[in-house]
Each structure stands twice: as C-alpha cells, then as structure tokens.
Design a protein around this motif. Structure first.
Motif, mmCIF file in Angstrom:
data_model
loop_
_atom_site.group_PDB
_atom_site.id
_atom_site.type_symbol
_atom_site.label_atom_id
_atom_site.label_comp_id
_atom_site.label_asym_id
_atom_site.label_seq_id
_atom_site.Cartn_x
_atom_site.Cartn_y
_atom_site.Cartn_z
ATOM 1 N N ASP A 149 0.760 -0.866 0.213
ATOM 2 C CA ASP A 149 -0.503 -0.186 -0.026
ATOM 3 C C ASP A 149 0.906 1.334 -0.047
ATOM 4 O O ASP A 149 1.753 1.444 1.319
ATOM 5 N N GLU A 150 0.968 1.866 -0.917
ATOM 6 C CA GLU A 150 1.455 2.852 -1.173
ATOM 7 C C GLU A 150 1.632 4.289 0.014
ATOM 8 O O GLU A 150 2.005 4.414 0.506
ATOM 9 N N ASP A 151 0.041 4.285 -0.066
ATOM 10 C CA ASP A 151 -0.060 5.517 1.237
ATOM 11 C C ASP A 151 0.198 5.547 2.740
ATOM 12 O O ASP A 151 0.320 6.071 3.383
ATOM 13 N N MET A 155 3.039 7.258 4.947
ATOM 14 C CA MET A 155 2.273 7.968 6.418
ATOM 15 C C MET A 155 3.120 6.984 7.048
ATOM 16 O O MET A 155 3.339 8.423 7.867
ATOM 17 N N ILE A 156 3.136 6.065 7.120
ATOM 18 C CA ILE A 156 4.442 5.835 8.399
ATOM 19 C C ILE A 156 6.145 6.721 7.922
ATOM 20 O O ILE A 156 6.095 7.181 9.062
ATOM 21 N N ALA A 157 6.153 6.454 6.800
ATOM 22 C CA ALA A 157 7.610 7.448 6.544
ATOM 23 C C ALA A 157 7.799 8.431 7.244
ATOM 24 O O ALA A 157 8.427 8.815 8.000
ATOM 25 N N LEU A 158 6.677 9.460 6.492
ATOM 26 C CA LEU A 158 6.283 10.799 6.808
ATOM 27 C C LEU A 158 6.487 11.479 8.254
ATOM 28 O O LEU A 158 6.885 12.580 8.439
ATOM 29 N N MET A 171 10.043 0.746 -7.097
ATOM 30 C CA MET A 171 10.319 1.302 -5.532
ATOM 31 C C MET A 171 9.904 2.011 -4.962
ATOM 32 O O MET A 171 9.119 2.647 -5.952
ATOM 33 N N PHE A 172 9.979 2.703 -3.810
ATOM 34 C CA PHE A 172 9.839 3.735 -3.025
ATOM 35 C C PHE A 172 11.439 4.034 -2.927
ATOM 36 O O PHE A 172 12.097 3.063 -2.107
ATOM 37 N N GLU A 173 10.982 4.811 -2.757
ATOM 38 C CA GLU A 173 12.184 6.113 -2.251
ATOM 39 C C GLU A 173 11.755 7.292 -1.614
ATOM 40 O O GLU A 173 10.950 7.403 -1.250
ATOM 41 N N ILE A 174 12.652 6.867 0.168
ATOM 42 C CA ILE A 174 12.416 7.622 1.586
ATOM 43 C C ILE A 174 13.315 8.487 1.073
ATOM 44 O O ILE A 174 14.724 8.443 1.343
ATOM 45 N N ILE A 175 13.409 9.564 1.718
ATOM 46 C CA ILE A 175 14.598 10.758 1.534
ATOM 47 C C ILE A 175 14.093 11.609 2.656
ATOM 48 O O ILE A 175 13.221 11.794 3.903
ATOM 49 N N THR A 176 15.656 11.667 4.206
ATOM 50 C CA THR A 176 15.340 12.260 5.295
ATOM 51 C C THR A 176 16.236 12.852 5.532
ATOM 52 O O THR A 176 17.327 12.715 4.316
#
Length: 246
Positions: A149-151, A155-158, A171-176
C-alpha cells in the motif's frame, strides 16, 4: 529521485554483494571501525554506529565480525588506523563524481583513484569541485512488491520524520535528513519493511543525461572505483538511458 538510473545502480549493487560478499564485508567493517572510533562502542549512545550496524546486518554480515570491528574501533582490539579522504572529479560527458575512501595509505589511495579517472575518460579535480552539486541525505529504498500500500508506506515514513517520498513502478524512495535517518529506518523496520538499500548518501541536486557511449564509460569508471580496496562509496549524477544495461 533519479528513477531508473538509481534502481539500476541498486540492482547492480545487490548483485555485487552476492558475488563478492567478502569485499563488501571489508568495506562495512571499516565503516563500523570508524563509527566506533569517532562515537564510542555503545550502540545506544552512537546513532551513526547503530545505522552502520543495521546496514551490516541487512547485508548478512556475521554478528561476531560486527562485534570485532566495533572493538577494533573502540581500541579494545588491535586494528588498522584508517583515515577518511574524499576525492572529486569528472567522468565522461561532464558527470560529477565524488569518491569517499577509508585508507591506511594515503599515497596508494590517491594514486589508484587518479589512475581510475585517467583510464576511464575522466579527470580528478580539487577538493570541492563537484561536492557542492550533492546534498547529504538519508535514503531508504524499498522494492515494490504485490500488495504493498503506497499511501500506508508514505504516511508511516512521513510521520516518522521523513523529508520526502517518491515512488515508481519498481520501488519506493524515502528521503530523510541525516539527523532523522536512524529513527525513520527503525520505524519502517519495526513495521516489517525490508530495504533494498538504507544509508546516508549524497544525492545529486540535478542529474546529467548521458549517451549510451557515455553511460558505458561512466559505469566502467564507477566499477573500477568500487573495486578499489580503499574506496567506501562513490556518488555520481549520471542519468543513464532507459535501455542501458550496464
């Protein structure tokens, strides 16, 4: 996100881990030694060490090897004294390249890095000549699989403190930020997600599209640098053509 080029690089890196795992363990061991040396051996008090150990575990590095590296860094076991030196330059078609080394012999590392640039249609420049084109960020890559589930992931990441979220069909890319990388990684890990890559990296502000010929020359340079025993990481801003196989 650098899209196809980044995913191509991740796939290639995963393949290298499978083929030359011992070389990857050597690089990770150096990184653990430096993290323990600079911040102490206690994981709870050393965020950088926690992140590096997590990275080592995700690459299936044996726990006793990790613990030995920590003890060497903390001075509890005899070890080599490594120094971090960063080299910068240009590859084919004006691609910016940043090379991070951990070495016990500075003269050897500078000679071999310079030779790699010269041999593969590039040139090594002065400190600072290209690093301004990159931002130091935490980057987590999750391979997209059926049913994700992309959403939910976004939401978990943000909510955990991520700065940005990107997605494509693979893929999904999460930037921090560097500071929030550890906590975001831990939250996603506890939520059951596995990472194709999770590391503090240097992300280019802009990508440089290259031709098929240029892509081959740049990739030869990157492969040569990554095979160098002194080189820990290589960052570059080439955007390869979609059809490039590497």
């Amino acid at each position: 996100m650098s899209g196809h080029s980044k995913w191509h690089n991740i796939q290639q890196k995963k393949g290298k881990i499978d083929v030359i795992r011992g070389k990857v363990f050597t690089k990770l061991g150096k990184e653990i030694i430096m993290a323990a040396k600079n911040g102490g051996s206690k994981l709870e008090n050393n965020a950088h060490l926690r992140d590096v150990v997590a990275k080592a575990k995700s690459n299936n590095m044996p726990l006793d090897t990790i613990n030995r590296a920590i003890k060497k860094g903390a001075g509890e076991l005899e070890g080599v004294n490594y120094e971090e030196i960063v080299y910068e330059g240009y590859g084919a078609e004006g691609v910016a390249v940043v090379v991070v080394t951990l070495t016990d012999k500075k003269n050897r590392s500078v000679a071999t890095v310079r030779h790699a640039f010269d041999r593969h249609h590039g040139n090594m420049g002065a400190a600072g000549c290209v690093s301004w084109m990159f931002a130091k960020k935490g980057q987590i890559i999750i391979e997209r699989t059926e049913g994700m589930d992309e959403d939910e992931i976004m939401m978990i990441a943000l909510e955990a403190g991520a700065e940005d979220f990107n997605a494509d069909k693979e893929m999904f890319e999460i930037i921090t930020t560097v500071e929030t990388f550890g906590q975001v990684r831990e939250v996603l890990e506890k939520a059951g997600f596995e990472f194709a890559s999770a590391e503090v990296t240097m992300i280019p502000d802009n990508m440089v599209p290259v031709s098929m010929e240029g892509a081959a020359k740049v990739q030869d340079l990157i492969d040569t640098l990554e095979d160098n025993e002194d080189v820990q990481d290589v960052y570059y801003n080439a955007e390869y053509p979609e059809e490039f196989e590497g």
